[in-house]
Design an enzyme around this catalytic site. Structure first.
Site, mmCIF file in Angstrom:
data_model
loop_
_atom_site.group_PDB
_atom_site.id
_atom_site.type_symbol
_atom_site.label_atom_id
_atom_site.label_comp_id
_atom_site.label_asym_id
_atom_site.label_seq_id
_atom_site.Cartn_x
_atom_site.Cartn_y
_atom_site.Cartn_z
ATOM 1 N N SER A 29 0.769 -1.246 0.000
ATOM 2 C CA SER A 29 0.000 0.000 0.000
ATOM 3 C C SER A 29 0.797 1.291 0.000
ATOM 4 O O SER A 29 0.346 2.289 -0.559
ATOM 5 C CB SER A 29 -0.924 0.007 1.222
ATOM 6 O OG SER A 29 -1.828 -1.060 1.178
ATOM 7 N N GLU A 70 1.461 -3.176 4.283
ATOM 8 C CA GLU A 70 2.781 -2.690 3.854
ATOM 9 C C GLU A 70 3.863 -3.468 4.587
ATOM 10 O O GLU A 70 3.806 -3.622 5.798
ATOM 11 C CB GLU A 70 2.919 -1.193 4.126
ATOM 12 C CG GLU A 70 4.283 -0.614 3.803
ATOM 13 C CD GLU A 70 4.755 -0.934 2.381
ATOM 14 O OE1 GLU A 70 5.938 -1.296 2.223
ATOM 15 O OE2 GLU A 70 3.945 -0.819 1.437
ATOM 16 N N ASP A 80 4.824 -9.533 5.127
ATOM 17 C CA ASP A 80 5.135 -9.997 3.785
ATOM 18 C C ASP A 80 3.805 -10.474 3.210
ATOM 19 O O ASP A 80 3.151 -11.359 3.773
ATOM 20 C CB ASP A 80 6.146 -11.146 3.855
ATOM 21 C CG ASP A 80 6.562 -11.661 2.491
ATOM 22 O OD1 ASP A 80 5.690 -11.744 1.594
ATOM 23 O OD2 ASP A 80 7.739 -12.028 2.322
ATOM 24 N N ASP A 132 -0.316 -3.961 -6.251
ATOM 25 C CA ASP A 132 0.636 -3.104 -6.962
ATOM 26 C C ASP A 132 2.018 -3.571 -6.507
ATOM 27 O O ASP A 132 2.547 -3.109 -5.507
ATOM 28 C CB ASP A 132 0.401 -1.636 -6.616
ATOM 29 C CG ASP A 132 1.253 -0.706 -7.456
ATOM 30 O OD1 ASP A 132 1.278 -0.881 -8.681
ATOM 31 O OD2 ASP A 132 1.903 0.190 -6.879
ATOM 32 N N CYS A 155 5.070 -0.627 -11.875
ATOM 33 C CA CYS A 155 5.545 0.589 -12.543
ATOM 34 C C CYS A 155 6.814 0.263 -13.315
ATOM 35 O O CYS A 155 7.743 1.056 -13.384
ATOM 36 C CB CYS A 155 5.765 1.720 -11.542
ATOM 37 S SG CYS A 155 6.915 1.332 -10.204
#
Length: 479
Positions: A123, A146, A173, A191, A244
């Site tokens: 996150s 996270e 994790d 993501d 990304c």
């Protein structure tokens, strides 16, 4: 100037579609990234925000895939992150491509999220988490995970700043979710950690030391995470996998590996109609492979996957966890809290489940309770108040998330700046003291003051006091 490793160029040339050129890719990698923001509709309407900021000289260009997202132009001396509007959470500074994954997860938006249970597996810093919370209109429950300890703090700060109340934070994790929360989520966003090849426009050295061996190691982790996500997803639900980065190994091949392992239990949903022009970045599988030159943005990859059949657990069901430190609030305390918060025109019964830990009172998202005991949470919902000798003391985060009425003291820009810098505000016309009050700017709450008659005594938490506030336009001065 951008530093592109020649080995990277040779490798990525094999993955680039035939209708794109390497010359254009290199040229766009060397261009400055356009500034972009997302308006936070938990606090202000999009049209209202545009009107306010256009009066200050801001120029907006709509981002095609996000109705609350805009590329913006402001005066050079306007520091977006230090403006009042950013500090109070009216907008989030977010790269345009980063807004794609939540939109892909819910392309038609969310009409009613009250029964939804969502997971954001990786996150921080919170751009997509707060975007999802906004799309959910703060309803349902959003588990935001996270792995990095330091980044959890940043995530939490952004969640609170944006007025999110339906979030539960975890620190693991993300490979544990398939085991501990098997078949628990209506939708999941992964993501994934990646090599970051698409970020070169904001980090010119991102590809300077590119190494293909690292790519293979990262891809192996991504497959593990995606498999965990599939196990944690309810049958019939959808998950979005995004990165990304640009190489095929971390993108298409990760998704195809999942399909190879689970066969007909997995379907890819095409994103070619996600927005006008999406077909320009769409792969034969229906994924979005966004190269920088297509939309003049960061590079990004987005895949949408539906789980259409049950899959076996990865591991046996863990034993339930005990010693949960919260208990339900008694009816007497619930009434007392409701009465106290009504003085701020906040109706607690409309917002969630009241819970207590020692002298602390918390507001939990309603449908978090089925997850309690299955996994350990760092933090759930928002802290409402502490019990004191004579009643309660409200917390800043509760005011930021819940106080949205006209019963606030509106501040002008100078006063709002003074408040955020921790200063008291002198009143021109002294009146009768009114005690605890909420102050606001642009109709959104800034926090608490104590109205003493001649001044507003600042009650902003010390850790939120700013040393510097930047004006939203070049005509104002910094105090």
């Amino acid at each position: 100037m951008v530093q592109l490793n020649q080995n990277f160029i040779n490798s990525i040339a094999k993955d680039m579609p035939s209708h794109l050129t390497m010359d254009d890719f290199i040229a766009y990698c060397d261009k400055p990234l356009r500034a972009s923001i997302r308006v936070n509709t938990l606090k202000i309407g999009v049209d209202e925000f545009l009107t306010l900021m256009q009066e200050k000289g801001w120029q907006f260009e709509p981002i095609p895939w996000c109705g609350s997202g805009f590329w913006i132009q402001v005066e050079p001396d306007v520091q977006l992150g230090n403006t009042i509007e950013h500090i109070q959470g009216l907008f989030y500074i977010q790269e345009a491509s980063s807004m794609l994954p939540p939109q892909a997860l819910f392309p038609q938006g969310i009409e009613d999220a009250t029964s939804l249970t969502l997971l954001d597996m990786a996150s921080a810093p919170g751009s997509k988490t707060t975007q999802l919370a906004m799309m959910m209109q703060n309803q349902g429950v959003l588990v935001a995970n996270e792995y990095s300890s330091s980044r959890v703090k940043v995530l939490h700060a952004n969640v609170l700043r944006m007025g999110v109340k339906n979030c539960a934070l975890t620190h693991f994790d993300a490979r544990v979710f398939g085991e501990y929360l098997y078949n628990s989520f209506d939708a999941i966003l992964l993501d994934a950690p990646c090599s970051g090849e698409g970020t070169v426009r904001k980090d010119p050295d991102a590809l300077k030391h590119w190494d293909s061996d690292e790519i293979e190691s990262i891809a192996a982790t991504q497959i593990d995470l995606l498999e965990s996500a599939l196990a944690a997803l309810k049958t019939g639900g959808s998950l979005v996998y995004s990165t990304c980065t640009l190489n095929r190994l971390e993108n298409q091949e990760v998704c195809l590996a999942l399909k190879s392992r689970y066969g007909d239990a997995v379907e890819f949903e095409s994103l070619d109609n996600l927005f006008v022009g999406a077909d320009k970045a769409c792969t034969p599988e229906g994924f979005l492979h966004v190269w920088p030159q297509i939309y003049d943005s960061e590079g990004f990859f987005v895949a949408k996957i539906r789980k259409v059949a049950d899959i076996a657990r990865l591991k046996p069901e863990p034993k339930p966890q005990k010693n949960f430190p919260f208990t339900a609030v008694s009816k007497k305390q619930q009434q007392a809290l409701s009465d106290y918060f009504s003085t701020f025109d906040i109706k607690l019964e409309q917002h969630g489940t009241l819970m207590q830990r020692d002298d602390e009172f918390w507001l939990f998202p309603d449908n978090i309770l089925p997850l309690i005991g299955k996994i350990r949470f760092q933090r759930i919902g928002i802290k409402l108040a502490n019990a004191i000798k004579k009643g309660f003391k409200v917390k800043h985060e509760a005011i930021i998330a819940l106080a949205k009425s006209d019963r606030t003291i509106p501040l002008d820009e100078l006063q709002a700046t003074q408040y955020l810098m921790g200063r008291d505000i002198q009143l021109e016309s002294p009146t009768k003291a009114q005690g605890e009050q909420v102050v606001s700017y642009h109709g959104a709450s800034l926090g608490l003051v104590k109205h003493l008659g001649s001044k507003l005594k600042n009650n902003l938490p010390r850790e939120l006091v700013k040393d510097k506030i930047c004006p939203s336009n070049s005509n104002n001065i910094i105090i």
